[in-house]
Design an enzyme around this catalytic site. Structure first.
Site, PDB file in Angstrom:
ATOM      1  N   TYR A 159     -36.979  29.696 -27.043  1.00 34.32           N
ATOM      2  CA  TYR A 159     -35.888  29.042 -26.298  1.00 34.32           C
ATOM      3  C   TYR A 159     -35.832  29.512 -24.834  1.00 34.32           C
ATOM      4  O   TYR A 159     -35.950  28.676 -23.917  1.00 34.32           O
ATOM      5  CB  TYR A 159     -34.541  29.225 -27.019  1.00 34.32           C
ATOM      6  CG  TYR A 159     -33.377  28.685 -26.215  1.00 34.32           C
ATOM      7  CD1 TYR A 159     -33.171  27.320 -26.096  1.00 34.32           C
ATOM      8  CD2 TYR A 159     -32.520  29.545 -25.535  1.00 34.32           C
ATOM      9  CE1 TYR A 159     -32.126  26.818 -25.320  1.00 34.32           C
ATOM     10  CE2 TYR A 159     -31.472  29.054 -24.761  1.00 34.32           C
ATOM     11  CZ  TYR A 159     -31.279  27.691 -24.655  1.00 34.32           C
ATOM     12  OH  TYR A 159     -30.253  27.199 -23.885  1.00 34.32           O
ATOM     13  N   LYS A 163     -36.677  27.301 -21.420  1.00 37.87           N
ATOM     14  CA  LYS A 163     -35.697  27.049 -20.358  1.00 37.87           C
ATOM     15  C   LYS A 163     -36.233  27.556 -19.015  1.00 37.87           C
ATOM     16  O   LYS A 163     -36.026  26.929 -17.975  1.00 37.87           O
ATOM     17  CB  LYS A 163     -34.348  27.724 -20.675  1.00 37.87           C
ATOM     18  CG  LYS A 163     -33.608  27.174 -21.872  1.00 37.87           C
ATOM     19  CD  LYS A 163     -33.229  25.717 -21.766  1.00 37.87           C
ATOM     20  CE  LYS A 163     -32.066  25.427 -20.853  1.00 37.87           C
ATOM     21  NZ  LYS A 163     -31.671  23.991 -20.909  1.00 37.87           N
TER      22      LYS A 163
HETATM   23  N1  LIG Z   1     -24.334  26.524 -25.514  1.00 40.51           N
HETATM   24  C1  LIG Z   1     -24.527  27.454 -24.599  1.00 40.51           C
HETATM   25  O1  LIG Z   1     -23.929  28.549 -24.663  1.00 40.51           O
HETATM   26  C2  LIG Z   1     -25.453  27.205 -23.455  1.00 40.51           C
HETATM   27  C3  LIG Z   1     -26.166  26.029 -23.311  1.00 40.51           C
HETATM   28  N2  LIG Z   1     -26.996  25.853 -22.220  1.00 40.51           N
HETATM   29  C4  LIG Z   1     -27.745  24.601 -22.012  1.00 40.51           C
HETATM   30  O2  LIG Z   1     -26.809  23.542 -21.935  1.00 40.51           O
HETATM   31  C5  LIG Z   1     -27.380  22.340 -22.421  1.00 40.51           C
HETATM   32  C6  LIG Z   1     -26.456  21.732 -23.457  1.00 40.51           C
HETATM   33  O3  LIG Z   1     -26.301  22.656 -24.513  1.00 40.51           O
HETATM   34  P1  LIG Z   1     -25.219  22.472 -25.661  1.00 40.51           P
HETATM   35  O4  LIG Z   1     -24.266  21.432 -25.264  1.00 40.51           O
HETATM   36  O5  LIG Z   1     -24.727  23.808 -26.021  1.00 40.51           O
HETATM   37  O6  LIG Z   1     -26.147  21.961 -26.835  1.00 40.51           O
HETATM   38  P2  LIG Z   1     -25.968  20.717 -27.805  1.00 40.51           P
HETATM   39  O7  LIG Z   1     -27.011  20.861 -28.850  1.00 40.51           O
HETATM   40  O8  LIG Z   1     -24.558  20.595 -28.241  1.00 40.51           O
HETATM   41  O9  LIG Z   1     -26.309  19.499 -26.863  1.00 40.51           O
HETATM   42  C7  LIG Z   1     -27.588  19.108 -26.563  1.00 40.51           C
HETATM   43  C8  LIG Z   1     -27.661  17.600 -26.638  1.00 40.51           C
HETATM   44  O10 LIG Z   1     -29.005  17.214 -26.336  1.00 40.51           O
HETATM   45  C9  LIG Z   1     -29.379  16.220 -27.260  1.00 40.51           C
HETATM   46  N3  LIG Z   1     -30.816  16.232 -27.460  1.00 40.51           N
HETATM   47  C10 LIG Z   1     -31.553  17.163 -28.109  1.00 40.51           C
HETATM   48  N4  LIG Z   1     -32.827  16.792 -28.152  1.00 40.51           N
HETATM   49  C11 LIG Z   1     -32.905  15.601 -27.510  1.00 40.51           C
HETATM   50  C12 LIG Z   1     -33.960  14.715 -27.242  1.00 40.51           C
HETATM   51  N5  LIG Z   1     -35.202  14.961 -27.660  1.00 40.51           N
HETATM   52  N6  LIG Z   1     -33.692  13.588 -26.559  1.00 40.51           N
HETATM   53  C13 LIG Z   1     -32.428  13.310 -26.156  1.00 40.51           C
HETATM   54  N7  LIG Z   1     -31.400  14.104 -26.396  1.00 40.51           N
HETATM   55  C14 LIG Z   1     -31.630  15.243 -27.068  1.00 40.51           C
HETATM   56  C15 LIG Z   1     -28.660  16.579 -28.539  1.00 40.51           C
HETATM   57  O11 LIG Z   1     -28.565  15.441 -29.404  1.00 40.51           O
HETATM   58  C16 LIG Z   1     -27.338  17.066 -28.035  1.00 40.51           C
HETATM   59  O12 LIG Z   1     -26.398  16.033 -27.972  1.00 40.51           O
HETATM   60  C17 LIG Z   1     -28.752  22.709 -22.987  1.00 40.51           C
HETATM   61  O13 LIG Z   1     -29.731  22.338 -22.052  1.00 40.51           O
HETATM   62  C18 LIG Z   1     -28.689  24.220 -23.131  1.00 40.51           C
HETATM   63  O14 LIG Z   1     -29.959  24.800 -22.978  1.00 40.51           O
HETATM   64  C19 LIG Z   1     -27.100  26.803 -21.256  1.00 40.51           C
HETATM   65  C20 LIG Z   1     -26.422  27.954 -21.356  1.00 40.51           C
HETATM   66  C21 LIG Z   1     -25.544  28.275 -22.451  1.00 40.51           C
HETATM   67  C1  LIG Z   2     -24.313  38.860 -35.990  1.00 33.25           C
HETATM   68  C2  LIG Z   2     -24.915  39.174 -34.654  1.00 33.25           C
HETATM   69  C3  LIG Z   2     -24.971  40.637 -34.395  1.00 33.25           C
HETATM   70  C4  LIG Z   2     -24.182  38.477 -33.527  1.00 33.25           C
HETATM   71  C5  LIG Z   2     -24.420  37.002 -33.541  1.00 33.25           C
HETATM   72  C6  LIG Z   2     -23.984  36.382 -32.241  1.00 33.25           C
HETATM   73  C7  LIG Z   2     -25.078  35.485 -31.688  1.00 33.25           C
HETATM   74  C8  LIG Z   2     -25.273  34.335 -32.639  1.00 33.25           C
HETATM   75  C9  LIG Z   2     -24.728  35.037 -30.274  1.00 33.25           C
HETATM   76  C10 LIG Z   2     -24.543  36.252 -29.343  1.00 33.25           C
HETATM   77  C11 LIG Z   2     -24.952  35.794 -27.953  1.00 33.25           C
HETATM   78  C12 LIG Z   2     -25.209  34.309 -28.089  1.00 33.25           C
HETATM   79  C13 LIG Z   2     -26.122  33.631 -27.052  1.00 33.25           C
HETATM   80  C14 LIG Z   2     -25.637  33.851 -25.640  1.00 33.25           C
HETATM   81  O1  LIG Z   2     -24.287  33.465 -25.488  1.00 33.25           O
HETATM   82  C15 LIG Z   2     -26.480  33.145 -24.617  1.00 33.25           C
HETATM   83  C16 LIG Z   2     -26.943  31.775 -24.961  1.00 33.25           C
HETATM   84  C17 LIG Z   2     -27.322  30.947 -23.962  1.00 33.25           C
HETATM   85  C18 LIG Z   2     -27.920  29.698 -24.216  1.00 33.25           C
HETATM   86  O2  LIG Z   2     -28.459  29.063 -23.305  1.00 33.25           O
HETATM   87  C19 LIG Z   2     -27.955  29.152 -25.577  1.00 33.25           C
HETATM   88  C20 LIG Z   2     -27.108  29.909 -26.548  1.00 33.25           C
HETATM   89  C21 LIG Z   2     -27.200  31.419 -26.378  1.00 33.25           C
HETATM   90  C22 LIG Z   2     -28.642  31.845 -26.670  1.00 33.25           C
HETATM   91  C23 LIG Z   2     -26.203  32.109 -27.350  1.00 33.25           C
HETATM   92  C24 LIG Z   2     -26.620  31.882 -28.822  1.00 33.25           C
HETATM   93  C25 LIG Z   2     -25.789  32.680 -29.824  1.00 33.25           C
HETATM   94  C26 LIG Z   2     -25.760  34.179 -29.501  1.00 33.25           C
HETATM   95  C27 LIG Z   2     -27.141  34.770 -29.654  1.00 33.25           C
END
Ligand SMILES: NC(=O)C1=CN([C@@H]2O[C@H](COP(=O)(O)OP(=O)(O)OC[C@H]3O[C@@H](n4cnc5c(N)ncnc54)[C@H](O)[C@@H]3O)[C@@H](O)[C@H]2O)C=CC1
Ligand SMILES: CC(C)CCC[C@@H](C)[C@H]1CC[C@H]2[C@@H]3[C@H](O)CC4=CC(=O)CC[C@]4(C)[C@H]3CC[C@]12C
EC number: 1.1.1.-
Length: 369
Positions: A159, A163
């Site tokens: 992952y 990214k």
């Molecule tokens: N959740 C988090 O804590 C973080 C997320 N991100 C980034 O933010 C973005 C959104 O993440 P989330 O909303 O958390 O994830 P999510 O899984 O809820 O949303 C991702 C969306 O992309 C769509 N998707 C996946 N594969 C696809 C494909 N092949 N074609 C078209 N659509 C596709 C999914 O259907 C989903 O709706 C991602 O790029 C992720 O890497 C960055 C930092 C932290």
């Molecule tokens: C039981 C364990 C000791 C703790 C489990 C917690 C984990 C599942 C999560 C702790 C930190 C999270 C990640 C972090 O917030 C940064 C992220 C950034 C992204 O771009 C995608 C998600 C994630 C990797 C997030 C995923 C869950 C954790 C690893």
């Protein structure tokens, strides 16, 4: 001020617009971007909630598609002024293969860039991640760092590797000539751990706590700080960047910005308790209940079981060597780059973010409230 027919002229495309962050970006654009004429939402899986958006003044076009399919992306991008590319495969649990993660996150991003170039779309905002920087495999802390803080960014997990590669593609594409001869302007936003309404892992922890009689057991020392940011503020930052890219192309093009707000610095678990606590859960222990070496052993065992069971079933628990390392390594940001470059201020205060998230948890089925 221009009349609304004149003002409403822009076409935006949000890839991954039905995901956790994507939905907030879509709703934020509809609320905060008055120049919007059409909003295209491109996702592998379209949500039923899109229907309610179609009755407003902005044309909302839902496109079911796959970013790995270049022709589908090209069709969606054609005629768009701005692309916000949030689609991604967020998998740190081993549910998808490394090849699939690469295909979606890297090839998918390349397809978006090529589509912008071919279509003459000039502005591209990419949702990157803090994971592009760290925590690294050596477990070095990143304490209140900013975009210029030196840090050894070395990854092995698919992952963060994907990214980091995708982010580089986006930044290197800045300045490429798009159809018509104008330069492509790109930038990347790096959220820390996002929380808020719709956060799947928060949902999982809540249900786990309910199953354990209202308790969660501390696994990570309270002293390990983990950066978190409210989803509404991440969405707001995307909308603002997209809006300002045209006027400030020379300053913002090719730049990266951490996504930050006023959420407090805490350990992953203590932070979650800010929401789960008021919903009736208790975090047991002032120190981790299990010694670290035992967690490392259990995480390794989970990884082995995942590998052994793969031909029969998908075993993908929360605890694995990667998630343990991320949760156990301090990674927090402290920066004002977004404020300096495009006037970003969080739209939601910490109190608002907390209240909204608590209300969402309380509304969940099976709530103890
Ligand atoms: N959740 C988090 O804590 C973080 C997320 N991100 C980034 O933010 C973005 C959104 O993440 P989330 O909303 O958390 O994830 P999510 O899984 O809820 O949303 C991702 C969306 O992309 C769509 N998707 C996946 N594969 C696809 C494909 N092949 N074609 C078209 N659509 C596709 C999914 O259907 C989903 O709706 C991602 O790029 C992720 O890497 C960055 C930092 C932290
Ligand atoms: C039981 C364990 C000791 C703790 C489990 C917690 C984990 C599942 C999560 C702790 C930190 C999270 C990640 C972090 O917030 C940064 C992220 C950034 C992204 O771009 C995608 C998600 C994630 C990797 C997030 C995923 C869950 C954790 C690893």
């Amino acid at each position: 001020m221009a009349d609304s027919a004149q003002a409403q002229k822009l076409v935006y495309l949000v890839t991954g617009g039905c995901g956790f962050l994507g939905e907030h970006v879509v709703r934020m654009l509809l609320q905060q971007e008055p120049r919007l004429r059409e909003l295209r939402i491109f996702d592998l899986h379209l949500g039923p909630w899109l229907e309610e958006l179609k009755t407003g003044p902005v044309q909302v076009t839902a496109i079911q598609g796959d970013v790995t399919q270049a022709h589908e992306v090209a069709a969606a991008v054609a005629g768009a002024h701005v692309v916000i590319h949030t689609a991604g495969l967020v998998d740190v649990f081993g549910r998808a293969s490394p090849e699939t993660i690469h295909e979606v996150n890297v090839q998918g991003t390349q397809n978006v860039i090529e589509a912008c170039v071919q279509a003459g779309t000039q502005f591209l905002v990419y949702t990157s991640s803090m994971e592009v920087v760290g925590p690294n495999i050596k477990g070095h802390p990143f304490y209140r760092g900013n975009e210029d803080t030196p840090y050894e960014a070395i990854h092995r997990h698919p992952y963060p590797c994907s990214k980091a590669l995708a982010e580089r593609l986006v930044l290197e594409a800045n300045g490429r000539k798009v159809r018509g001869g104008l330069p492509l302007v790109t930038c990347a936003l790096r959220p820390t751990g996002i929380y808020g309404e719709g956060h799947q892992i928060m949902r999982d922890f809540y249900h786990q706590g309910l199953r354990l009689g209202g308790r969660l057991f501390r696994a990570v020392p309270a002293s390990v700080e983990h950066g978190r940011v409210y989803v509404g503020n991440v969405a707001w930052m995307h909308v603002l960047v997209a809006r300002e890219l045209e006027q400030r192309a020379a300053l913002m093009g090719g730049q990266v910005y951490f996504c930050y707000d006023k959420s407090p610095y805490k350990s992953y678990e203590d932070f979650n308790m800010e929401f789960l606590g008021p919903c009736g859960l208790r975090l047991v222990g002032t120190r981790p209940l299990l010694p670290y070496w035992l967690l490392v052993f259990l995480a390794a065992l989970n990884a082995l079981l995942q590998w052994l069971l793969r031909p029969l079933l998908l075993y993908a628990p929360l605890l694995n060597p990667y998630t343990l390392a991320v949760a156990n390594t301090t990674f927090t940001v402290s920066t004002n780059k977004a404020q300096r470059h495009f006037g970003y201020e969080p739209l939601f205060s910490w109190e608002d973010s907390r209240t909204r998230t608590i209300r969402w948890v309380q509304a969940m089925e099976g709530s103890v409230q």
